[in-house]
Design an enzyme around this catalytic site. Structure first.
Site, PDB file in Angstrom:
ATOM      1  N   GLU A 222      87.345  34.637  85.966  1.00  0.00           N
ATOM      2  CA  GLU A 222      88.874  35.374  86.523  1.00  0.00           C
ATOM      3  C   GLU A 222      88.860  35.707  87.846  1.00  0.00           C
ATOM      4  OE1 GLU A 222      87.016  38.805  84.574  1.00  0.00           O
ATOM      5  OE2 GLU A 222      88.545  39.436  84.016  1.00  0.00           O
TER       6      GLU A 222
ATOM      7  N   LYS B 143      93.851  39.055  77.764  1.00  0.00           N
ATOM      8  CA  LYS B 143      91.970  40.172  77.800  1.00  0.00           C
ATOM      9  C   LYS B 143      92.158  41.730  76.666  1.00  0.00           C
ATOM     10  CE  LYS B 143      88.036  41.648  80.487  1.00  0.00           C
ATOM     11  NZ  LYS B 143      87.990  41.746  82.239  1.00  0.00           N
TER      12      LYS B 143
ATOM     13  N   CYS C 219      85.633  37.492  79.953  1.00  0.00           N
ATOM     14  CA  CYS C 219      84.425  38.613  80.958  1.00  0.00           C
ATOM     15  C   CYS C 219      84.340  39.881  79.204  1.00  0.00           C
ATOM     16  CB  CYS C 219      85.658  39.448  81.759  1.00  0.00           C
ATOM     17  SG  CYS C 219      84.251  39.875  82.835  1.00  0.00           S
TER      18      CYS C 219
END
Lengths: 296, 296
Positions: free
Chosen positions: A45, A118, A155
């Protein structure tokens, strides 16, 4: 049944303030992975920068770039040259005041074939992501590539079984998690180990629940908190590749750079889902509550 | 913050054709657990009989009993005498031709305080459960007891993150899985280990995703397949108790009876959910697809 193998790689490294140096490190890893036969290369990331979310600072939005932009241009060229698929992670400037934490898939000669913004955004001491990243809007859609259908998330998403399942229901053949997670040096060793173990366990469980492999790529190295509010983050590395029964195939160390490579067998999905056919038995008549915040 | 501890137990044992002997074994375990201070005692799935689902035989419906019935009567008396909460597992005859795989909660002096009818029903060689068990209809509702709010499910449910989450959203303070799972002797040792590891991992992941402890109680012992279609099942024991970060607190052996006891800290839920607040960040606007069979 024809066996379908895929060599995959995760590039784990520490980052510095120097974007070009970070990207050079990443590209060196991609070249090494390709040389060893990897066809899919997963980057960690926000691999071009430090994990800047430790503090809230409006100037740091300068780190963002458009898609397509300099980083995707550079990585597209590499993907083309090496004939690989790359999942990159970009701090995306979509419009003035509209920024995302975005994973982009660059497919061999084809350039950008899809992106994922995300969806689950954390916000905790040392992780001020709700300040920087607007929650993603494309939802949980796998991205088609020449080597398979990728369920790319980012993540914090890795803690949510919901999104792993949604990617699976939409046909993902493997799950990919670029990530930046680490230890708070103020925590005890026991707490640190529980956290690392929880992180490995829940992602392996996504493989198990869905019968598909998981590739998780984390950064390593210590990064100080410039605000001094926390003791900084010791990113815990431990990037790993797991098979479709959640079995760990390969793991990187906690504190070193690594070009992690493994051959995964995509045909195992068919086999494990015949043995343990969860998709057959899901009680979709009883899952409505999953769209509720709480059932009180 | 006040700490809230609870001593819990899982009673793991092999079974025979003799109902009274099986129940006597179970009750001996409950007495031992209570003597050691356990306030919640979890029994394994279908603890009064062999795992009869290895074959399809209409006569085996004779094993079923009503609720309340002989087993719940007997266990209610024990719960009252020992001042404990017991989760029992009953092959329930609800009406002619309507049978369930049901977990019943018996609470100290209160008798039956709730039941859960297995929602996800497996059906595989050696596990003909769709023949015996009608899918449950009460849904995923935790059961209130004097020692806490129990998210009781049964066996195959343990593979579905959806139901663990629904129990959590409805306020479950811990997850309880009576189960009967084992190895196919025809599988390789490596495959057997992957399966056991997957079983431990996915249940620990439910603890992690939801920030609550998990108690899983499995049977041990080998049971032959009377039809001769398979090589029988070597039930793999390994009952375990995990804390709210998924950390294993205690595990039973694979091949022996065990009265597994551990003290769990229910207050950890508040702490771990403050550190990793998944319930805050679930993207309930994007989860509708979870009620679909497949998103093609």
């Amino acid at each position: 049944m024809t066996q379908r193998f895929l060599k995959v790689a995760a590039i784990q490294h520490a980052c510095t303030h120097d974007r070009d140096k970070n990207l050079a490190n990443t590209i060196q890893g991609i070249r090494s992975a390709a040389k060893q036969g990897a066809k899919l290369v997963v980057l960690q990331e926000l691999h071009t920068s430090l994990y800047f979310c430790q503090t809230q600072n409006p100037n740091l939005f300068d780190l963002a770039e458009p898609i397509p932009g300099p980083t995707t241009d550079q990585l597209s060229t590499i993907a083309d040259e090496l004939n690989v698929v790359i999942t990159a992670s970009i701090f995306e400037r979509r419009a003035a005041g509209l920024y995302h934490n975005t994973a982009v898939v660059l497919d061999t000669t084809k350039g950008i074939v899809g992106l994922y913004r995300k969806m689950h955004i954390p916000d905790d001491p040392g992780f001020h992501e709700k300040y920087y990243f607007t929650p993603g809007d494309p939802g949980f859609r796998p991205i088609n590539t020449t080597i398979g259908r990728l369920g790319v998330q980012v993540c914090w998403d890795q803690w949510f079984p919901e999104s792993a399942r949604l990617m699976t229901l939409a046909g993902a053949e493997l799950l990919v998690y670029p990530t930046a997670i680490g230890w708070d040096p103020a925590d005890t060793h026991e707490e640190q180990q529980r956290q690392l173990d929880a992180w490995l366990t829940i992602q392996r469980a996504h493989a198990i629940a869905n019968g598909i492999p998981v590739i998780s790529c984390n950064r390593s190295g210590f990064e100080a908190d410039s605000s001094g509010n926390t003791q900084g983050i010791q990113f815990w590395g431990n990037s790993f590749i797991a098979g479709s029964q959640g079995e760990i195939i390969k793991t990187a160390p906690a504190d070193q750079c690594a070009v992690l490579i493994a051959k995964i067998n995509l045909s195992r999905t068919e086999q494990v889902r015949r043995i343990w056919p969860y998709l057959r038995d899901r009680r979709i008549d009883a899952y409505n509550g999953l769209s509720s915040r709480y059932l009180d």
